[in-house]
Scaffold this motif. Structure first.
Motif, short mmCIF file in Angstrom:
data_model
loop_
_atom_site.label_atom_id
_atom_site.label_comp_id
_atom_site.label_asym_id
_atom_site.label_seq_id
_atom_site.Cartn_x
_atom_site.Cartn_y
_atom_site.Cartn_z
N LEU A 59 0.77 -1.34 -0.02
CA LEU A 59 0.03 0.17 0.01
C LEU A 59 0.87 1.15 0.23
O LEU A 59 0.42 2.40 -0.84
CB LEU A 59 -1.12 -0.01 1.23
CG LEU A 59 -2.00 1.03 1.26
CD1 LEU A 59 -2.82 1.34 0.10
CD2 LEU A 59 -2.73 1.02 2.65
N GLN A 62 1.94 1.90 -3.44
CA GLN A 62 0.92 2.61 -4.21
C GLN A 62 0.28 3.87 -3.81
O GLN A 62 0.29 4.59 -4.82
CB GLN A 62 -0.27 1.54 -3.83
CG GLN A 62 -1.47 2.12 -4.58
CD GLN A 62 -1.42 1.76 -6.02
OE1 GLN A 62 -1.01 0.65 -6.64
NE2 GLN A 62 -1.91 2.69 -7.10
N ARG A 63 0.80 4.26 -2.81
CA ARG A 63 0.42 5.84 -2.33
C ARG A 63 1.40 6.72 -2.18
O ARG A 63 1.45 8.17 -2.00
CB ARG A 63 -0.20 5.73 -1.05
CG ARG A 63 -1.58 4.81 -1.23
CD ARG A 63 -2.36 4.92 0.45
NE ARG A 63 -2.76 6.10 0.57
CZ ARG A 63 -4.02 6.74 -0.16
NH1 ARG A 63 -4.71 5.95 -1.04
NH2 ARG A 63 -4.25 8.00 0.03
N GLU A 228 -4.56 -1.88 -5.32
CA GLU A 228 -5.10 -0.34 -5.89
C GLU A 228 -6.54 -0.17 -5.52
O GLU A 228 -6.96 1.07 -5.33
CB GLU A 228 -4.89 -0.51 -7.55
CG GLU A 228 -5.44 0.66 -8.37
CD GLU A 228 -5.15 0.70 -9.69
OE1 GLU A 228 -5.61 1.53 -10.29
OE2 GLU A 228 -4.45 -0.49 -10.16
N SER A 231 -6.49 1.37 -2.14
CA SER A 231 -5.81 2.73 -1.98
C SER A 231 -7.10 3.52 -2.69
O SER A 231 -7.16 4.67 -1.93
CB SER A 231 -4.84 2.64 -2.88
OG SER A 231 -4.22 3.95 -2.90
#
Length: 301
Positions: A59, A62-63, A228, A231
């Motif tokens: 995560l 991803q962020r 995703e 997120s």
């Protein structure tokens, strides 16, 4: 996007100093200037072995594009030695190369609520250093992890298929705490049934008009699209929060938690300083003496 380079050494020293500070030292700190902005706070909680650290690692990657990202991961401290393995840092070493990503492992020390000593102050420090977002991973002790609800804006509860957590969630009131439910290791048998059970419980829970409806997601480290999706769910909840009138109440709850922790730490210090003779007095007298010590000049603010 923060354009000033992150001073990792200064941040590291600041967090270490705060982690080791006594209650009196924290209370005597000068008032800080309000930060230019407050970091979004995302909590990751769940039972041990649910795969929180691995999920958090994916995560975070991803962020990381959303701005400067901090990861504060709490590991359990030994009640005997006070030490902690700090395995979260080991499991997330592959993230260390990102220039705007900062990872810090913390021992829980004297806390029993899933967080670490002086967590409120450390989260404030992340604001001061210009973080756009902080991911906070709790120890993983299950029902005791109530404090994280106050400390974060969005709380993600990670569950395992067929782990029995559904019944425990109902007992502990976690259905009312979590903003997003994630059934992790979704490639294991029972994942879909677990998600269905959680949705069923959520459906019969009473919701106020306009309240956020927690989504129930399936996730797996081997399925990038599921990370995703998680997120995106966090982004939706963050957007919903901007119109939520309860944000002031949350700030008040954080202030109450901070004061409560300071008092608890100071009380523990007072008790630890007493010799054996102190505890031979009647309990009522012990209480009177302890309260006197708490407000005496020695321990005064």
């Amino acid at each position: 996007m923060n354009t000033q380079a992150l001073d990792r050494r200064a941040l590291g020293r600041t967090l270490t100093k705060l982690a080791n500070a006594s209650a009196v030292e924290l209370a005597q700190r000068p008032l800080r200037e309000p930060p230019a902005s407050h970091a979004r706070r995302i909590g990751i909680t769940g039972a041990p072995g649910a795969g929180k650290s691995t999920l958090l690692g994916h995560l975070a990657l991803q962020r990381a594009c959303n701005g400067r990202l901090g990861v504060l991961a709490v590991d359990p401290s030994s009640p005997k030695s006070g030490g902690a393995i700090l395995g979260d840092r080991v499991r997330m070493d592959e993230l260390a190369g990102a220039s705007e990503l900062y990872i810090r492992s913390l021992g829980s020390r004297r806390t029993s609520d899933g967080l670490a000593d002086n967590m409120s102050e450390m989260l404030d420090a992340m604001d001061d250093f210009g973080f756009a977002e902080v991911l906070l991973e709790t120890v993983g002790v299950g029902q005791a992890e109530y404090a994280v609800r106050v400390q974060v804006d969005t709380l993600v509860l990670v569950l395992l298929p067929d782990s029995g957590d559904t019944v425990q969630a109902m007992k502990a009131g976690i259905m009312e705490m979590a903003d997003i439910f994630v059934v992790n290791k979704a490639d294991l048998p029972g994942a879909q049934k677990m998600a269905t059970d959680i949705k069923r419980i959520a459906a019969i829970s009473r919701q106020l008009q306009g309240a956020w409806i927690p989504p129930v997601l399936l996730a797996s480290a081997s399925q990038p699209e599921s990370i995703e999706t998680l997120s995106e769910a966090i982004d939706r909840h963050q957007a919903w929060l901007t119109a939520d009138p309860r944000q002031q109440a949350l700030r008040e709850q954080r202030a109450r938690y901070r004061l409560k922790r300071l008092l608890e730490i100071r009380a523990a210090d007072v008790i630890a300083r007493q010799d054996a003779a102190f505890f031979t007095a009647p309990l009522e007298r012990q209480l009177e003496l302890a309260l006197e010590l708490l407000v005496s000049k020695t321990f005064s603010l």
